[in-house]
Write a protein that holds these residues in place. Structure first.
Motif, PDB file in Angstrom:
ATOM      1  N   ILE A 165       1.110  -1.136  -0.052  1.00  0.00           N
ATOM      2  CA  ILE A 165       0.008  -0.066  -0.001  1.00  0.00           C
ATOM      3  C   ILE A 165       0.757   1.290  -0.264  1.00  0.00           C
ATOM      4  O   ILE A 165       1.643   1.337   0.950  1.00  0.00           O
ATOM      5  CB  ILE A 165      -1.214  -0.072   1.225  1.00  0.00           C
ATOM      6  N   TYR A 166       0.596   2.097  -0.930  1.00  0.00           N
ATOM      7  CA  TYR A 166       1.494   3.271  -1.199  1.00  0.00           C
ATOM      8  C   TYR A 166       0.351   4.575  -0.923  1.00  0.00           C
ATOM      9  O   TYR A 166      -0.552   4.778  -1.559  1.00  0.00           O
ATOM     10  CB  TYR A 166       1.920   3.548  -2.516  1.00  0.00           C
ATOM     11  N   VAL A 167       0.904   5.456  -0.153  1.00  0.00           N
ATOM     12  CA  VAL A 167       0.169   6.748  -0.052  1.00  0.00           C
ATOM     13  C   VAL A 167       0.865   7.652  -0.604  1.00  0.00           C
ATOM     14  O   VAL A 167       2.023   8.160  -0.215  1.00  0.00           O
ATOM     15  CB  VAL A 167       0.095   6.943   1.286  1.00  0.00           C
ATOM     16  N   ALA A 168       0.056   8.532  -1.498  1.00  0.00           N
ATOM     17  CA  ALA A 168       0.735  10.060  -2.091  1.00  0.00           C
ATOM     18  C   ALA A 168       0.685  10.840  -1.158  1.00  0.00           C
ATOM     19  O   ALA A 168      -0.222  11.203  -0.483  1.00  0.00           O
ATOM     20  CB  ALA A 168      -0.251  10.376  -3.419  1.00  0.00           C
ATOM     21  N   THR A 169       1.684  11.700  -0.807  1.00  0.00           N
ATOM     22  CA  THR A 169       1.589  12.738   0.290  1.00  0.00           C
ATOM     23  C   THR A 169       1.152  14.125  -0.167  1.00  0.00           C
ATOM     24  O   THR A 169       0.878  14.779   0.671  1.00  0.00           O
ATOM     25  CB  THR A 169       3.233  12.657   0.696  1.00  0.00           C
ATOM     26  N   ARG A 170       1.049  14.330  -1.257  1.00  0.00           N
ATOM     27  CA  ARG A 170       0.598  15.382  -1.922  1.00  0.00           C
ATOM     28  C   ARG A 170      -1.076  15.310  -2.217  1.00  0.00           C
ATOM     29  O   ARG A 170      -1.352  14.199  -2.840  1.00  0.00           O
ATOM     30  CB  ARG A 170       1.231  15.867  -3.116  1.00  0.00           C
ATOM     31  N   PRO A 171      -1.808  16.295  -2.036  1.00  0.00           N
ATOM     32  CA  PRO A 171      -3.270  15.961  -2.416  1.00  0.00           C
ATOM     33  C   PRO A 171      -3.583  15.945  -3.949  1.00  0.00           C
ATOM     34  O   PRO A 171      -2.346  16.637  -4.572  1.00  0.00           O
ATOM     35  CB  PRO A 171      -3.963  17.305  -2.058  1.00  0.00           C
ATOM     36  N   ILE A 172      -4.441  15.564  -4.588  1.00  0.00           N
ATOM     37  CA  ILE A 172      -4.453  15.470  -5.791  1.00  0.00           C
ATOM     38  C   ILE A 172      -5.839  15.788  -6.068  1.00  0.00           C
ATOM     39  O   ILE A 172      -6.782  16.263  -5.351  1.00  0.00           O
ATOM     40  CB  ILE A 172      -4.509  13.989  -6.594  1.00  0.00           C
ATOM     41  N   ASP A 173      -6.081  16.182  -7.532  1.00  0.00           N
ATOM     42  CA  ASP A 173      -7.229  16.722  -8.041  1.00  0.00           C
ATOM     43  C   ASP A 173      -8.566  15.686  -8.443  1.00  0.00           C
ATOM     44  O   ASP A 173      -7.840  14.651  -9.046  1.00  0.00           O
ATOM     45  CB  ASP A 173      -7.317  17.514  -9.551  1.00  0.00           C
ATOM     46  N   LEU A 202     -15.226  11.195   4.671  1.00  0.00           N
ATOM     47  CA  LEU A 202     -15.900  11.257   6.120  1.00  0.00           C
ATOM     48  C   LEU A 202     -16.715  12.139   6.504  1.00  0.00           C
ATOM     49  O   LEU A 202     -16.795  13.514   5.908  1.00  0.00           O
ATOM     50  CB  LEU A 202     -14.502  11.356   6.854  1.00  0.00           C
ATOM     51  N   GLU A 203     -17.755  11.884   7.300  1.00  0.00           N
ATOM     52  CA  GLU A 203     -18.889  12.972   7.745  1.00  0.00           C
ATOM     53  C   GLU A 203     -18.457  13.227   9.180  1.00  0.00           C
ATOM     54  O   GLU A 203     -18.417  12.431  10.064  1.00  0.00           O
ATOM     55  CB  GLU A 203     -20.133  12.377   7.630  1.00  0.00           C
ATOM     56  N   GLY A 204     -18.166  14.468   9.375  1.00  0.00           N
ATOM     57  CA  GLY A 204     -18.172  15.022  10.617  1.00  0.00           C
ATOM     58  C   GLY A 204     -16.607  15.125  11.270  1.00  0.00           C
ATOM     59  O   GLY A 204     -16.396  15.387  12.465  1.00  0.00           O
ATOM     60  N   CYS A 205     -15.573  14.411  10.412  1.00  0.00           N
ATOM     61  CA  CYS A 205     -14.349  14.418  10.949  1.00  0.00           C
ATOM     62  C   CYS A 205     -13.562  14.569   9.737  1.00  0.00           C
ATOM     63  O   CYS A 205     -13.961  14.404   8.495  1.00  0.00           O
ATOM     64  CB  CYS A 205     -14.049  13.339  11.831  1.00  0.00           C
ATOM     65  N   LYS A 206     -12.125  14.307   9.908  1.00  0.00           N
ATOM     66  CA  LYS A 206     -11.137  14.506   8.741  1.00  0.00           C
ATOM     67  C   LYS A 206     -10.249  13.420   9.022  1.00  0.00           C
ATOM     68  O   LYS A 206      -9.854  12.959   9.927  1.00  0.00           O
ATOM     69  CB  LYS A 206     -10.590  15.768   8.890  1.00  0.00           C
ATOM     70  N   PHE A 207      -9.777  12.864   7.825  1.00  0.00           N
ATOM     71  CA  PHE A 207      -8.659  11.857   7.866  1.00  0.00           C
ATOM     72  C   PHE A 207      -7.494  12.349   8.232  1.00  0.00           C
ATOM     73  O   PHE A 207      -7.026  13.683   8.304  1.00  0.00           O
ATOM     74  CB  PHE A 207      -8.253  11.519   6.197  1.00  0.00           C
ATOM     75  N   VAL A 208      -6.527  11.565   8.878  1.00  0.00           N
ATOM     76  CA  VAL A 208      -5.332  11.776   9.501  1.00  0.00           C
ATOM     77  C   VAL A 208      -4.520  11.570   8.428  1.00  0.00           C
ATOM     78  O   VAL A 208      -4.215  10.248   7.978  1.00  0.00           O
ATOM     79  CB  VAL A 208      -5.034  11.218  10.896  1.00  0.00           C
ATOM     80  N   TRP A 209      -3.473  12.500   7.703  1.00  0.00           N
ATOM     81  CA  TRP A 209      -2.707  12.307   6.745  1.00  0.00           C
ATOM     82  C   TRP A 209      -1.306  12.361   7.120  1.00  0.00           C
ATOM     83  O   TRP A 209      -0.796  13.247   8.091  1.00  0.00           O
ATOM     84  CB  TRP A 209      -3.131  13.108   5.491  1.00  0.00           C
ATOM     85  N   PRO A 210      -0.477  11.830   6.316  1.00  0.00           N
ATOM     86  CA  PRO A 210       0.976  12.275   6.602  1.00  0.00           C
ATOM     87  C   PRO A 210       1.576  13.590   6.337  1.00  0.00           C
ATOM     88  O   PRO A 210       0.682  14.461   5.414  1.00  0.00           O
ATOM     89  CB  PRO A 210       1.743  11.146   5.613  1.00  0.00           C
ATOM     90  N   THR A 211       2.410  13.841   6.784  1.00  0.00           N
ATOM     91  CA  THR A 211       2.889  15.219   6.357  1.00  0.00           C
ATOM     92  C   THR A 211       2.987  15.398   4.936  1.00  0.00           C
ATOM     93  O   THR A 211       3.525  14.723   4.094  1.00  0.00           O
ATOM     94  CB  THR A 211       4.170  15.581   6.965  1.00  0.00           C
ATOM     95  N   MET A 212       2.599  16.543   4.279  1.00  0.00           N
ATOM     96  CA  MET A 212       2.646  16.808   3.033  1.00  0.00           C
ATOM     97  C   MET A 212       3.912  17.148   2.605  1.00  0.00           C
ATOM     98  O   MET A 212       4.861  17.922   2.964  1.00  0.00           O
ATOM     99  CB  MET A 212       1.991  18.428   2.502  1.00  0.00           C
ATOM    100  N   ALA A 213       4.547  16.296   1.484  1.00  0.00           N
ATOM    101  CA  ALA A 213       5.811  16.423   0.980  1.00  0.00           C
ATOM    102  C   ALA A 213       5.962  15.884  -0.522  1.00  0.00           C
ATOM    103  O   ALA A 213       4.767  15.120  -0.640  1.00  0.00           O
ATOM    104  CB  ALA A 213       6.751  15.564   1.913  1.00  0.00           C
ATOM    105  N   ASP A 214       6.644  15.850  -1.315  1.00  0.00           N
ATOM    106  CA  ASP A 214       6.833  15.300  -2.622  1.00  0.00           C
ATOM    107  C   ASP A 214       7.273  14.005  -2.510  1.00  0.00           C
ATOM    108  O   ASP A 214       8.102  13.603  -1.670  1.00  0.00           O
ATOM    109  CB  ASP A 214       7.762  15.827  -3.442  1.00  0.00           C
ATOM    110  N   GLY A 215       6.319  12.934  -2.994  1.00  0.00           N
ATOM    111  CA  GLY A 215       6.720  11.378  -2.944  1.00  0.00           C
ATOM    112  C   GLY A 215       5.535  10.519  -2.492  1.00  0.00           C
ATOM    113  O   GLY A 215       4.445  11.081  -2.703  1.00  0.00           O
ATOM    114  N   VAL A 216       6.044   9.632  -1.740  1.00  0.00           N
ATOM    115  CA  VAL A 216       5.069   8.435  -1.655  1.00  0.00           C
ATOM    116  C   VAL A 216       5.550   7.818  -0.145  1.00  0.00           C
ATOM    117  O   VAL A 216       6.781   7.637  -0.108  1.00  0.00           O
ATOM    118  CB  VAL A 216       4.858   7.281  -2.684  1.00  0.00           C
ATOM    119  N   MET A 217       4.753   7.456   0.567  1.00  0.00           N
ATOM    120  CA  MET A 217       5.007   6.818   1.841  1.00  0.00           C
ATOM    121  C   MET A 217       4.303   5.114   1.763  1.00  0.00           C
ATOM    122  O   MET A 217       3.270   5.116   1.186  1.00  0.00           O
ATOM    123  CB  MET A 217       4.343   7.361   2.867  1.00  0.00           C
ATOM    124  N   ARG A 218       5.060   4.333   2.104  1.00  0.00           N
ATOM    125  CA  ARG A 218       4.512   2.871   2.270  1.00  0.00           C
ATOM    126  C   ARG A 218       3.697   2.968   3.477  1.00  0.00           C
ATOM    127  O   ARG A 218       4.164   3.228   4.674  1.00  0.00           O
ATOM    128  CB  ARG A 218       5.765   1.753   2.243  1.00  0.00           C
TER     129      ARG A 218
END
Length: 142
Positions: free
Chosen positions: A35-43, A96-112
């Motif tokens: 599982i890979y997480v893109a650390t920057r938001p996308i459109d 999510l309704e009523g709360c927000k996802f907890v995301w990794p710090t924004m940076a260029d790249g990917v996180m496992r």
């Protein structure tokens, strides 16, 4: 308030899709799924093909490797989970309704991320609190 049959069937379909994705994630062995997480938001306007291109261009990974890729929106309430293999593509969108996802710090790249961390993220929990148990060899049989 009465809902139309189409609205009710759409809601049932979304619940079934959500449950299928949630159960699939929980059934997978920890070593099988990358599982890979893109650390920057996308459109979020891009679909299957757009996300496959983002996996190749932004993350520099093979979108058809069978791995799962997680993308976030700018608002932190939406996420997209995308996976592709040789048989087809899967795209799940969760808001999510009523709360927000907890995301990794924004940076260029990917996180496992481990499948356990992903399951927590998918449920809207703080995945950073999930710690893998250290593997131990048994001292004796029986």
């Amino acid at each position: 308030m009465l809902q139309s049959i189409k609205e009710v069937s759409n809601r049932i379909w979304h619940v079934q899709l959500y449950e299928s994705c949630r159960l699939a994630v929980h059934r997978l062995p920890a070593t099988d799924l990358k599982i890979y997480v893109a650390t920057r938001p996308i459109d979020f306007r891009c679909g299957h093909d757009g996300l496959a291109a983002k996996v190749q261009e932004m993350l520099r990974l093979d979108p058809f490797s069978g791995a799962a890729f997680v993308f976030r929106s700018n608002e932190r309430i939406g996420s997209r989970f995308w996976s592709g293999d040789r048989t087809g593509l899967v795209l799940v969108h969760k808001r999510l309704e009523g709360c927000k996802f907890v995301w990794p710090t924004m940076a260029d790249g990917v996180m496992r991320m481990s499948p356990a961390m992903f399951a927590a993220l998918f449920e809207g929990l703080d995945w950073r609190l999930v710690r893998p148990e250290e593997a131990r060899c048994p001292q004796a049989a029986g």
